[in-house]
Design an enzyme around this catalytic site. Sequence first.
Site, PDB file in Angstrom:
ATOM      1  N   SER A  94       1.740   1.368 -10.853  1.00 52.77           N
ATOM      2  CA  SER A  94       1.280   1.068  -9.890  1.00 52.77           C
ATOM      3  C   SER A  94       0.297   2.034  -9.525  1.00 52.77           C
ATOM      4  O   SER A  94      -0.268   2.198  -8.345  1.00 52.77           O
ATOM      5  CB  SER A  94       2.503   2.307  -9.059  1.00 52.77           C
ATOM      6  OG  SER A  94       3.488   1.561  -9.024  1.00 52.77           O
ATOM      7  N   LYS A 110      -1.051  11.217  -4.546  1.00 48.51           N
ATOM      8  CA  LYS A 110      -0.287  10.566  -3.582  1.00 48.51           C
ATOM      9  C   LYS A 110       1.069  11.270  -3.995  1.00 48.51           C
ATOM     10  O   LYS A 110       1.088  12.484  -4.574  1.00 48.51           O
ATOM     11  CB  LYS A 110       0.433   9.253  -5.294  1.00 48.51           C
ATOM     12  CG  LYS A 110       1.432   8.624  -5.555  1.00 48.51           C
ATOM     13  CD  LYS A 110       2.149   7.697  -6.564  1.00 48.51           C
ATOM     14  CE  LYS A 110       2.517   6.622  -6.126  1.00 48.51           C
ATOM     15  NZ  LYS A 110       2.758   5.843  -7.138  1.00 48.51           N
ATOM     16  N   SER A 142       2.725   0.979  -6.595  1.00 46.38           N
ATOM     17  CA  SER A 142       3.443   1.367  -5.256  1.00 46.38           C
ATOM     18  C   SER A 142       2.089   2.778  -5.290  1.00 46.38           C
ATOM     19  O   SER A 142       2.072   3.207  -3.450  1.00 46.38           O
ATOM     20  CB  SER A 142       4.486   2.321  -5.968  1.00 46.38           C
ATOM     21  OG  SER A 142       3.998   3.245  -6.690  1.00 46.38           O
TER      22      SER A 142
END
Lengths: 505, 503
Positions: free
Chosen positions: A175, A76, A151
Amino acid sequence: MTASATQIAADVRARRVSAAQVCRDALARIDAANPRLNAFLQVFHDRALEQARAIDARMARGEDPGPLAGVPVALKDNICLEWGRTTAGSRMLENYESPFSATAARRLIDAGAVIVGKTNLDEFGMGSSGENSAFGPTRNPHDESRVPGGSSSGSAAAVAAGLVPVALGSDTGGSIRQPAGWCGIVGVKPTYGRVSRYGLIAYASSLDQIGVLAGMVDDAALALSVIAGPDPLDATSARRELEEFTHDPSTPPPSLVIGVPRQARAASHHAAVTAALDSAINAYKVVGARIVDVDLPHTDHALAAYYLVAAAEASSNLARYDGIRYGRRSSPAREGEAGEVPESSRAEGGLLDLYCRSRSEGLGPEVQRRIMLGTYALSAGYYDAYYLTALRARRLVKTDFDAAWAAGCHALLLPTSPGPAFRLGERADPIAMYLEDVYTVGVNLAGLPAVALPGGRAGEAGSRLPVGLQLVGPAWQESSLLRAARLLEAANPVPRTATSAPASS
Amino acid sequence: MFTRCPSPAHAGAVDAGPNSLIDAVVLALPGTLPVMNRVAVEMAMLVGLALHCRITPRTKWDRKGYFYPDLPKGYQISQYDMPLCADGWLAVPDGDGPARKIGVLRAHLEEDAGKLLHERPGGGSEEDLGFSIVDLNRAGTPLLEVVTQPDFTTAEQVVAFARALRNICRFLGVTEGVMQKGHIRFEPNINCTITLENGRTVTTPIVEVKNLNSFRSLRAAVEHEAAEQPRRWERDGRVHGPGAKRTMGWDDARGITIPQREKEDAHDYRYFPDPDLPPVVVDEHWLESVRSRLPELPQERETRYRAEFDLSPKEAATLVEERDVCLLFDAAVGALVQRHVPRPRAGRLAANMILQSGLKRAGERGVPVSELGITAERIAEVAALRERGLISAAAADELFGLLCVPPGSAGGPAPNQSVESIAGSRGLLLVRDDAALDRWCREAIEAQPQAAADVRAGRSQALGRLVGEAMKRSGGQGDARAVRERLVKILTEPPTEVGGSCS
């Protein structure tokens, strides 16, 4: 579809396949799929191959390349890496290059993993759909008209599309688990303090935790065992001995007790969510687990407490993005005025004006909204009413979970979200978006470990969208939690990846 | 405070260039985290204990938020409502009166900010530069903020406290305490109570003067505000009350306080506990291990020197004023004791050397005695020679000067040459030949018959003239004490024998 991480590492270590070949395959899959998915913000074609060849060279020299030998992994893009850019999905850090790698990234690399790229995310981790990235939304591989969740949107989509077997994400209020649920994969949010946060770009420091997204529980456990453990660079990382996360899946846990909170069922849920819950309960019963009802009475307060605590910490954590030392700095307001020092820092061209313009230009609307919310909550005169009240609610949420453990539960079974993935742009109202997090934020407030895994499918017109479930465990009990997850994974099989799903309608 | 980066206050980093003592944590690069410096916390505990403070058993770190380019994170890690040290006191000299007890409200640790320069390093104004420049070397350095109670009534008391605090910190080894380098800064808060003709009193608003970095400017700023505030009140009528406090800077050249550039218009620091740092728990074990490292502090030493060595209050106070001088004195006493000089006598001898020969040269060179280049060993050697009567007082002083050279430097005595051999080679050893001593004395008596007669008649003050005369005849090689003893002996013998021996 890609092989599992466990399989790849075993094959590379046995020299049945070269790490370079595994890497080339992964890069080819990414290049083919990414234009549609926008899961990757950067792909390290050369660097990844270089890493893979180095693994092969170590094998040739008879060295042990580590437990993740040759496994392609995506990070990420809020996890710092000393090559490429680390953007956090923000215009503010569009060109930011970190001089160091996050401890978790460093440990992956040291274990032989090959970092193929950085994945898309809601800016600074603030979002539940992936739509808040400054670099465009990621699409759900199961239905490209839909969001993958957020996210950790890019990491979830990349794993679900079979581009990589494992990706790192971060979980502040769900997330990792929420996108894992919407993408039909496994997501592990470790106990707070289990994985070092050094090198994770902070959103809300008391809630943030790096974790793993993977196609199956074993792969997630393997990656977690590599990144977990104390780190002198993170004062909140726990000095605890690592347990064995990669248990023999055939060993049944002794007298497993699964709690199902009353709050896990609500009339407003999508029918598929309730069906998934029932299916999992049955599966557990079949393998001999005991199912008990529990109550988490403060679930309603968790959401409000989360959005205050997270926003308050975010307003402070993001103060450093002022455009002075690095990051986006707004250009001077007027030409030809260089050298003139304004009377007041508030005036055009003054210091405060520079801060305001740099931050307004560099930070997106959701980030600005949370900074304002958090600044307000910490302000003199409001601190007690908002921040302190939120901390009290946070303690109550934790008490709810403690009561469940005291009642003998080994894990709690909950949905990851009230429904399946929505269409891009469908949730324009921020509050409606926040409500998607109702089942995930409590875990972060209490600092507990949780595993999201596929629960079933929602049959919507022309597509079969994944629905996720999560198992929540007591702090530091990842090992038994993963065992309970493996059991459910085996007893309640759900088609896993998106490759067989029909294209978007 | 929360980084491994070297501190600019460290002796090895004195000449570091701007922004050279920084790292990712200091720069607040994305993804960095603070980790508490345990040694800094222990140093702060030492200061707290020396100031008789209570050490908070469980404390925490708080974020103090404001935007300024010298503050990379946009917040400073500090201690808001739970300072590490609280409720202490320090007794300081107050003119000729009894010591004054100054209350210490709290002492808390925080990280320092960087420096913002509005002028070019080589001169020139902000207008010339067109922008300001930032040096982050100091950013992240541990800073202990000590807040006293409002217990001062004069600028002298303020300076006395400031000096005592610096000296304690030096004895504790927590800072070099070099004022010019900003190791210690003072921020006095001043206001006045004015008694009007009708008997009513008014209190002026508090003024905080920021960043004073010398005792001189500290005294001057306090005196200036004390004189200025009544006049200011006559002009604007503002009195003490909420929101009335002002922050001022100090213009050293003009000797006046000036309104400061405000960091933010509204000061709402939005304090909240730093989620990156666990609470600090000071258990009994840790506290005791720190307490056991407390050295003997200056005021305790002062008392001991007076008792043990019979030094005057002024002598004792002077010796403890500078830590390194004090340590030099202690070492010299130790070296004399090793030379079999009784301890009380050793203290007197070492004090004489340091307070006379040492202070004189230190004053000339503008350095403390500890930086003259003479070692405690050498001081003891000189004092021991003098004690054995082998050199005169003047020769001892001369030898002290000769030995005030950095070891190994050209022109000085070789490090392995004994002081006795140096004195010998320079003709500074006293002549112990009894015959010569006797000759000088008798010549002196002959030359000063009136003085000799006076002494014989019991007017002993005339002895000085004879001693001077005999010393002159010795060419400085006689020991005044031995000469005096010999003269007394000769003059108290029966006169006939004196006459007889002359014939």
